[in-house]
Enzyme design. Structure first.
Site, PDB file in Angstrom:
ATOM      1  N   ARG A  74      -9.639 -48.396  -3.070  1.00  0.00           N
ATOM      2  CA  ARG A  74      -8.933 -49.081  -1.974  1.00  0.00           C
ATOM      3  C   ARG A  74      -8.380 -48.021  -1.028  1.00  0.00           C
ATOM      4  NH1 ARG A  74      -3.213 -51.110  -1.393  1.00  0.00           N
ATOM      5  NH2 ARG A  74      -3.349 -52.197   0.584  1.00  0.00           N
ATOM      6  N   HIS A 118      -2.772 -50.348   7.421  1.00  0.00           N
ATOM      7  CA  HIS A 118      -1.744 -49.851   6.497  1.00  0.00           C
ATOM      8  C   HIS A 118      -0.765 -49.031   7.340  1.00  0.00           C
ATOM      9  CE1 HIS A 118      -0.992 -48.906   1.989  1.00  0.00           C
ATOM     10  NE2 HIS A 118       0.048 -48.439   2.656  1.00  0.00           N
ATOM     11  N   GLU A 163       1.155 -55.088   3.049  1.00  0.00           N
ATOM     12  CA  GLU A 163       2.605 -55.277   2.995  1.00  0.00           C
ATOM     13  C   GLU A 163       3.240 -55.541   4.365  1.00  0.00           C
ATOM     14  OE1 GLU A 163       4.591 -52.218   0.779  1.00  0.00           O
ATOM     15  OE2 GLU A 163       3.325 -52.485  -0.981  1.00  0.00           O
ATOM     16  N   ASN A 297       0.981 -55.826  -4.486  1.00  0.00           N
ATOM     17  CA  ASN A 297       1.495 -54.485  -4.783  1.00  0.00           C
ATOM     18  C   ASN A 297       2.808 -54.657  -5.519  1.00  0.00           C
ATOM     19  OD1 ASN A 297      -0.636 -53.624  -3.247  1.00  0.00           O
ATOM     20  ND2 ASN A 297       0.601 -52.811  -1.575  1.00  0.00           N
ATOM     21  N   TYR A 299       5.888 -52.746  -7.801  1.00  0.00           N
ATOM     22  CA  TYR A 299       6.554 -51.529  -8.308  1.00  0.00           C
ATOM     23  C   TYR A 299       7.746 -51.846  -9.208  1.00  0.00           C
ATOM     24  CZ  TYR A 299       3.458 -48.998  -5.291  1.00  0.00           C
ATOM     25  OH  TYR A 299       2.309 -48.488  -4.729  1.00  0.00           O
ATOM     26  N   GLU A 376      -1.799 -52.378  -5.822  1.00  0.00           N
ATOM     27  CA  GLU A 376      -1.031 -51.138  -5.999  1.00  0.00           C
ATOM     28  C   GLU A 376      -0.072 -51.338  -7.156  1.00  0.00           C
ATOM     29  OE1 GLU A 376       1.201 -49.641  -2.595  1.00  0.00           O
ATOM     30  OE2 GLU A 376      -0.507 -49.998  -1.260  1.00  0.00           O
TER      31      GLU A 376
END
Ligand code: FCB
Length: 480
Positions: A74, A118, A163, A297, A299, A376
């Site tokens: 990606r 991005h 995002e 994504n 985290y 991600e």
């Protein structure tokens, strides 16, 4: 612990974070060039040059991907390489770079998974108003059409935006990301125009695919997280509802359900009246832009409280709490983010893999059958090359990946249509406002020499891919 056959294993990067070569071959200026060149905006004044010099080293980097066994890569496409002015004139040399990149990936049996945006908006478009201006959505669709015409014959899986929450709220409300504006009302308009851009881009890409017979699997990448109340007190539950609204539902509402959530619109009444939404926009976003897949994504989870009262100062998350200053959480300035005692990464993000399973379970319920990908997932730690053996023993990252992959595996067992996983990141890179100080790679980069060293996490992940399951973390198979 075996993953289903055909499960896609990848790693992710983004153009501005790795390419460098910011003035090569006709590339225009992006908002991140301008922002990072402005004193005080990034740590140590770091800029996108030379980053990891990937623009020139892409072939070696692909060889490394192959060595790790990646099935997919990606990456993102730098709009200012394709259209230096953000509109009109096309820079063939920019297209040629991605042509070479894609061909080399395919020759090595690695599926290209591009993201069109991005965060590196061409500066001239920011000068014309940026994402708060409606016209930017149309310019994005024009750009998407150019890229798709050039590469659509060889690429099936596309994401429009990465995002959009960050683009809108970090860029236009908090101002910690480019372009660094602190205008709450503009940030909400930016959300809408980003989503509209997704829909308009989907329209032109789908038309092109239909005419040329290309196979197109179109998605968007969203950083949905789980927002948990600090306690079950009403004020905390209410805080969680509001932050969930801003971070998650403001995006999934239009994308998955064709409407902005009423409670979020009401929460934002003091900021904006949403008059930027025109007839037909939600149809464009939700119907024309209907997701073939959704990238997530992830985290860390968040815990929030209605006020700081009674919470020790040491438990308050510095980066998230505005203390009266600018905040990405427009209209929810009084909400505070609270640490819950989990170990933290070098970003100060708490490590709790149940956040990932919660996010995926919720989306599977909210959008039944929609193919999901973790686009991600990863962690920053202060890695160092071991002077004795030349390796990078990033035990904490191995453990992070291990727990999160186990979480991913568990939701697949409960029927969630999760089809792939991309580690963030293939290699250490320019971590936005943090410059080169935060290392997320499964491959270490020495910025003096540009030498790549596969970290223990990279070898461990390689073994995950090879075996299609989750090996023990106590030894690192594959490390030479
Ligand atoms: C995500 C971004 C990515 C990277 C990671 C750490 O928000 O998409 O570029 O910076 O965070």
């Amino acid at each position: 612990m075996a993953f289903p056959a055909g499960f896609l294993w990848g790693a992710a990067t983004a153009s501005f974070q790795i390419e460098g070569a910011t003035t090569a071959d006709g590339r225009g200026v992006s908002i991140w060039d301008t922002f990072s060149a402005t004193p005080g905006k990034t740590l140590n004044g770091d800029t996108g040059d030379p980053a990891t010099d990937h623009y020139y080293r892409y072939a070696d980097d692909i060889a490394l991907m192959k060595r790790l066994g990646l099935g997919a890569y990606r990456f993102s496409i730098a709009w200012p390489r394709i259209q230096p002015d953000g509109k009109g004139k096309i820079n063939q040399a920019g297209i040629d770079f991605y042509d070479r990149l894609v061909d080399t990936l395919l020759e090595n049996g690695i599926e290209p998974w591009p993201t069109l945006y991005h965060w590196d908006l061409p500066q001239p478009l920011e000068d014309d108003g940026g994402w708060p201006a409606r016209d930017t959505a149309s310019r994005f669709a024009d750009y998407a059409a150019v890229v798709y015409a050039a590469l659509g014959d060889r690429i099936t899986n596309w994401a429009t935006l990465n995002e959009p929450w960050c683009s809108a709220f970090l860029g236009y409300a908090l101002g910690a990301h480019a372009p660094g504006r602190q205008e709450p009302a503009s940030s909400v308009a930016a959300v809408h125009h980003l989503l509209l851009g997704h829909g308009l881009a989907a329209r032109v890409m789908r038309e092109h695919a239909a005419q040329s017979g290309y196979e197109l699997n179109l998605g968007l990448v969203h950083n949905q997280t789980v927002v948990r109340p600090h306690t079950d007190a009403h004020a905390d539950v209410e805080a969680a509802r509001r932050i969930d609204g801003l971070r998650n539902r403001l995006f999934t509402g239009p994308l998955l359900h064709g409407a902005y959530p009423e409670d979020v619109v009401a929460d934002l009444a003091g900021i904006t009246d949403f008059s930027f939404v025109r007839d037909g926009d939600l149809h464009e976003i939700n119907q024309v832009g209907k997701l073939d897949m959704l990238g997530i994504n992830f985290y860390n989870p968040s815990w929030v409280a209605g006020s700081a009262e009674g919470i020790p100062a040491s438990a308050l998350e510095d980066g998230e709490n505005s203390h009266g200053g600018p905040t990405p959480w427009v209209g929810a300035e009084d909400v505070v983010f609270v640490h819950h005692g989990f170990p933290q990464t070098a970003m100060g993000w708490e490590i709790d893999a149940t956040g990932l399973s919660d996010v995926l379970l919720r989306l599977a319920e909210e959008a039944p059958g929609l193919p999901l990908y973790v686009t991600e997932n990863g962690a920053a730690f202060d890695d160092e090359v071991d002077q004795n053996d030349g390796a990078v023993h990033d035990t904490e990252r191995v453990s992070y990946l291990n727990t999160h992959l186990r979480a991913a595996h568990s939701v697949i067992e409960s029927g969630v249509p999760l089809h792939g996983y991309f580690a963030w990141s293939l290699m250490d890179n320019f971590e936005w406002a943090w410059g080169y100080s935060k290392r997320f790679g499964i491959v270490h980069v020495d910025y003096e020499t540009q030498q790549r060293t596969v970290k223990d996490s990279g070898w461990w992940y390689s073994e995950v891919i090879r075996s299609g399951g989750i090996p023990d973390t106590s030894d690192i198979p594959g490390r030479p």
